[in-house]
Design a protein around this motif. Structure first.
Motif, PDB file in Angstrom:
ATOM      1  N   THR A  58       0.735  -1.122  -0.077  1.00 20.49           N
ATOM      2  CA  THR A  58      -0.118   0.039  -0.159  1.00 20.49           C
ATOM      3  C   THR A  58       0.954   1.252  -0.048  1.00 20.49           C
ATOM      4  N   PRO A  59       1.204   1.661  -1.315  1.00 17.14           N
ATOM      5  CA  PRO A  59       2.142   3.136  -1.342  1.00 17.14           C
ATOM      6  C   PRO A  59       1.586   4.119  -0.450  1.00 17.14           C
ATOM      7  N   ASP A  60       2.471   4.908   0.365  1.00 22.46           N
ATOM      8  CA  ASP A  60       1.968   6.152   0.821  1.00 22.46           C
ATOM      9  C   ASP A  60       2.604   7.290  -0.042  1.00 22.46           C
ATOM     10  N   TYR A  61       2.449   7.015  -1.568  1.00 20.96           N
ATOM     11  CA  TYR A  61       2.880   8.025  -2.327  1.00 20.96           C
ATOM     12  C   TYR A  61       2.063   7.801  -3.821  1.00 20.96           C
ATOM     13  N   ASP A  62       1.967   8.619  -4.534  1.00 16.79           N
ATOM     14  CA  ASP A  62       1.339   8.564  -5.877  1.00 16.79           C
ATOM     15  C   ASP A  62       2.411   7.750  -6.718  1.00 16.79           C
ATOM     16  N   GLU A  63       2.002   7.001  -7.424  1.00 20.80           N
ATOM     17  CA  GLU A  63       3.133   6.214  -8.521  1.00 20.80           C
ATOM     18  C   GLU A  63       2.724   5.872  -9.855  1.00 20.80           C
ATOM     19  N   VAL A  64       3.583   6.019 -10.848  1.00 19.93           N
ATOM     20  CA  VAL A  64       3.528   5.724 -12.044  1.00 19.93           C
ATOM     21  C   VAL A  64       4.321   4.647 -12.438  1.00 19.93           C
ATOM     22  N   PRO A  92      -2.803   5.588  -7.211  1.00 21.83           N
ATOM     23  CA  PRO A  92      -2.857   6.766  -6.165  1.00 21.83           C
ATOM     24  C   PRO A  92      -2.387   6.340  -4.880  1.00 21.83           C
ATOM     25  N   GLU A  93      -2.048   7.265  -4.136  1.00 23.89           N
ATOM     26  CA  GLU A  93      -1.326   7.014  -2.851  1.00 23.89           C
ATOM     27  C   GLU A  93      -2.528   6.425  -2.009  1.00 23.89           C
ATOM     28  N   GLY A  94      -2.134   5.415  -1.206  1.00 22.96           N
ATOM     29  CA  GLY A  94      -3.014   4.618  -0.296  1.00 22.96           C
ATOM     30  C   GLY A  94      -3.694   3.610  -0.750  1.00 22.96           C
ATOM     31  N   THR A  95      -3.531   3.087  -2.067  1.00 25.45           N
ATOM     32  CA  THR A  95      -4.284   2.189  -2.725  1.00 25.45           C
ATOM     33  C   THR A  95      -3.803   0.846  -2.375  1.00 25.45           C
ATOM     34  N   ALA A  96      -4.430  -0.072  -1.856  1.00 22.93           N
ATOM     35  CA  ALA A  96      -3.639  -1.304  -1.198  1.00 22.93           C
ATOM     36  C   ALA A  96      -3.725  -2.215  -2.702  1.00 22.93           C
ATOM     37  N   ILE A  97      -2.619  -2.705  -3.089  1.00 23.55           N
ATOM     38  CA  ILE A  97      -2.339  -3.554  -4.233  1.00 23.55           C
ATOM     39  C   ILE A  97      -1.484  -4.818  -3.917  1.00 23.55           C
ATOM     40  N   VAL A  98      -1.367  -5.661  -5.040  1.00 25.03           N
ATOM     41  CA  VAL A  98      -0.562  -6.841  -5.392  1.00 25.03           C
ATOM     42  C   VAL A  98       0.177  -6.463  -6.477  1.00 25.03           C
ATOM     43  N   TYR A  99       1.409  -6.538  -6.412  1.00 26.27           N
ATOM     44  CA  TYR A  99       2.196  -6.639  -7.716  1.00 26.27           C
ATOM     45  C   TYR A  99       2.524  -7.942  -7.982  1.00 26.27           C
ATOM     46  N   GLU A 100       2.069  -8.492  -9.157  1.00 23.66           N
ATOM     47  CA  GLU A 100       2.534  -9.838  -9.608  1.00 23.66           C
ATOM     48  C   GLU A 100       3.303  -9.992 -11.021  1.00 23.66           C
ATOM     49  N   SER A 101       4.106 -10.861 -11.082  1.00 22.85           N
ATOM     50  CA  SER A 101       4.765 -11.119 -12.396  1.00 22.85           C
ATOM     51  C   SER A 101       4.787 -12.731 -12.314  1.00 22.85           C
ATOM     52  N   SER A 102       4.521 -13.139 -13.413  1.00 29.62           N
ATOM     53  CA  SER A 102       5.015 -14.740 -13.859  1.00 29.62           C
ATOM     54  C   SER A 102       6.184 -14.758 -14.642  1.00 29.62           C
ATOM     55  N   VAL A 103       6.670 -13.735 -15.246  1.00 30.05           N
ATOM     56  CA  VAL A 103       7.926 -13.477 -15.930  1.00 30.05           C
ATOM     57  C   VAL A 103       8.807 -12.116 -15.371  1.00 30.05           C
ATOM     58  N   ARG A 104       9.946 -12.283 -15.693  1.00 30.55           N
ATOM     59  CA  ARG A 104      10.878 -11.118 -15.332  1.00 30.55           C
ATOM     60  C   ARG A 104      10.236  -9.948 -16.215  1.00 30.55           C
ATOM     61  N   THR A 105       9.638  -8.885 -15.271  1.00 29.36           N
ATOM     62  CA  THR A 105       9.208  -7.633 -15.891  1.00 29.36           C
ATOM     63  C   THR A 105      10.089  -6.703 -15.522  1.00 29.36           C
ATOM     64  N   THR A 106      10.833  -5.518 -16.354  1.00 33.19           N
ATOM     65  CA  THR A 106      11.399  -4.373 -16.342  1.00 33.19           C
ATOM     66  C   THR A 106      10.344  -3.413 -16.289  1.00 33.19           C
ATOM     67  N   PHE A 107      10.685  -2.234 -15.287  1.00 38.06           N
ATOM     68  CA  PHE A 107       9.687  -1.079 -15.431  1.00 38.06           C
ATOM     69  C   PHE A 107      10.430   0.206 -14.958  1.00 38.06           C
ATOM     70  N   PHE A 108       9.825   1.362 -15.410  1.00 37.69           N
ATOM     71  CA  PHE A 108      10.363   2.540 -15.125  1.00 37.69           C
ATOM     72  C   PHE A 108       9.330   3.050 -14.045  1.00 37.69           C
ATOM     73  N   TYR A 109       9.374   3.884 -13.107  1.00 33.35           N
ATOM     74  CA  TYR A 109       8.677   4.219 -12.038  1.00 33.35           C
ATOM     75  C   TYR A 109       8.950   5.889 -11.796  1.00 33.35           C
ATOM     76  N   ALA A 110       7.690   6.415 -11.411  1.00 35.08           N
ATOM     77  CA  ALA A 110       8.002   7.814 -10.742  1.00 35.08           C
ATOM     78  C   ALA A 110       7.049   7.658  -9.674  1.00 35.08           C
TER      79      ALA A 110
END
Length: 146
Positions: A58-64, A92-110
Motif C-alpha cells: 500500500t504505497p504512501d505516495y502516488d506512483e506511475v 494513487p497514494e493509499g491504494t492497497a495493491i499486489v504487484y504480480e509477475s510470472s515472468v521477469r518484468t522491467t519497468f520505469f517508475y515515478a
C-alpha cells in the motif's frame, strides 16, 4: 549499473544505461531509485524489476509505472489490471495493491513525494549505481509465481 553525466551549471543529469542488470532479492523485486532525495525535493523515479513474484503493498505516495518489458499484473481488491510492454499504470497514494509477475518484468517508475518511497527517500549519488534489492523483511510475498 548506470553511468551519470552532469553539467554543474544547469543541474541536468543524464543516466546512461550500462547493462543495467538487476538481481531481484528473495521477494522477487529490485528497484534503482535514480532520481532520489539527493536530486529532487518532490519527485522520485527509477527503474526496476519484478521477477516471478507476488508482492502486496500500500504505497504512501502516488506512483506511475511504465512497463519496459514483460507483463505486470496489478491486483486491486477483486480487480486485476494486466500491463504489458509499453503500458502505463497510475496508482494513487493509499491504494492497497499486489504487484504480480510470472515472468521477469522491467519497468520505469515515478513517485511523489520522493521522501515516502523506500527506493528514493535516501540521497544517493551515481556512480554508486547499485540496485536497491528488497529482501523478505521489507516485503512479505504471498507466493512465488512460476
Amino acid at each position: 549499473m548506470y553511468a551519470v553525466s552532469s553539467n554543474a551549471t544547469d543541474g541536468v543529469k543524464l543516466f546512461r544505461n550500462d547493462a543495467a542488470l538487476f538481481r531481484a532479492g528473495p521477494s522477487g523485486i529490485a528497484a534503482n531509485g535514480l532520481i532520489n532525495a539527493g536530486f529532487s525535493r518532490n519527485l522520485g523515479a527509477g527503474v526496476g524489476v519484478f521477477d516471478r513474484c507476488s508482492v502486496p503493498w500500500t504505497p504512501d505516495y502516488d506512483e506511475v509505472l511504465y512497463i519496459i518489458d514483460g507483463v505486470l499484473r496489478l491486483r486491486v481488491g477483486n480487480k486485476i489490471y494486466v500491463a504489458g510492454r509499453g503500458d502505463t499504470v497510475w496508482i494513487p497514494e493509499g491504494t492497497a495493491i499486489v504487484y504480480e509477475s510470472s515472468v521477469r518484468t522491467t519497468f520505469f517508475y515515478a513517485v511523489c513525494p520522493v521522501q515516502n518511497s523506500i527506493s528514493t527517500k535516501e540521497p544517493k549519488s551515481f556512480g554508486e549505481g547499485r540496485a536497491f534489492v528488497v529482501d523478505d523483511e521489507e516485503f512479505e510475498c504471498d507466493e512465488t509465481i512460476a
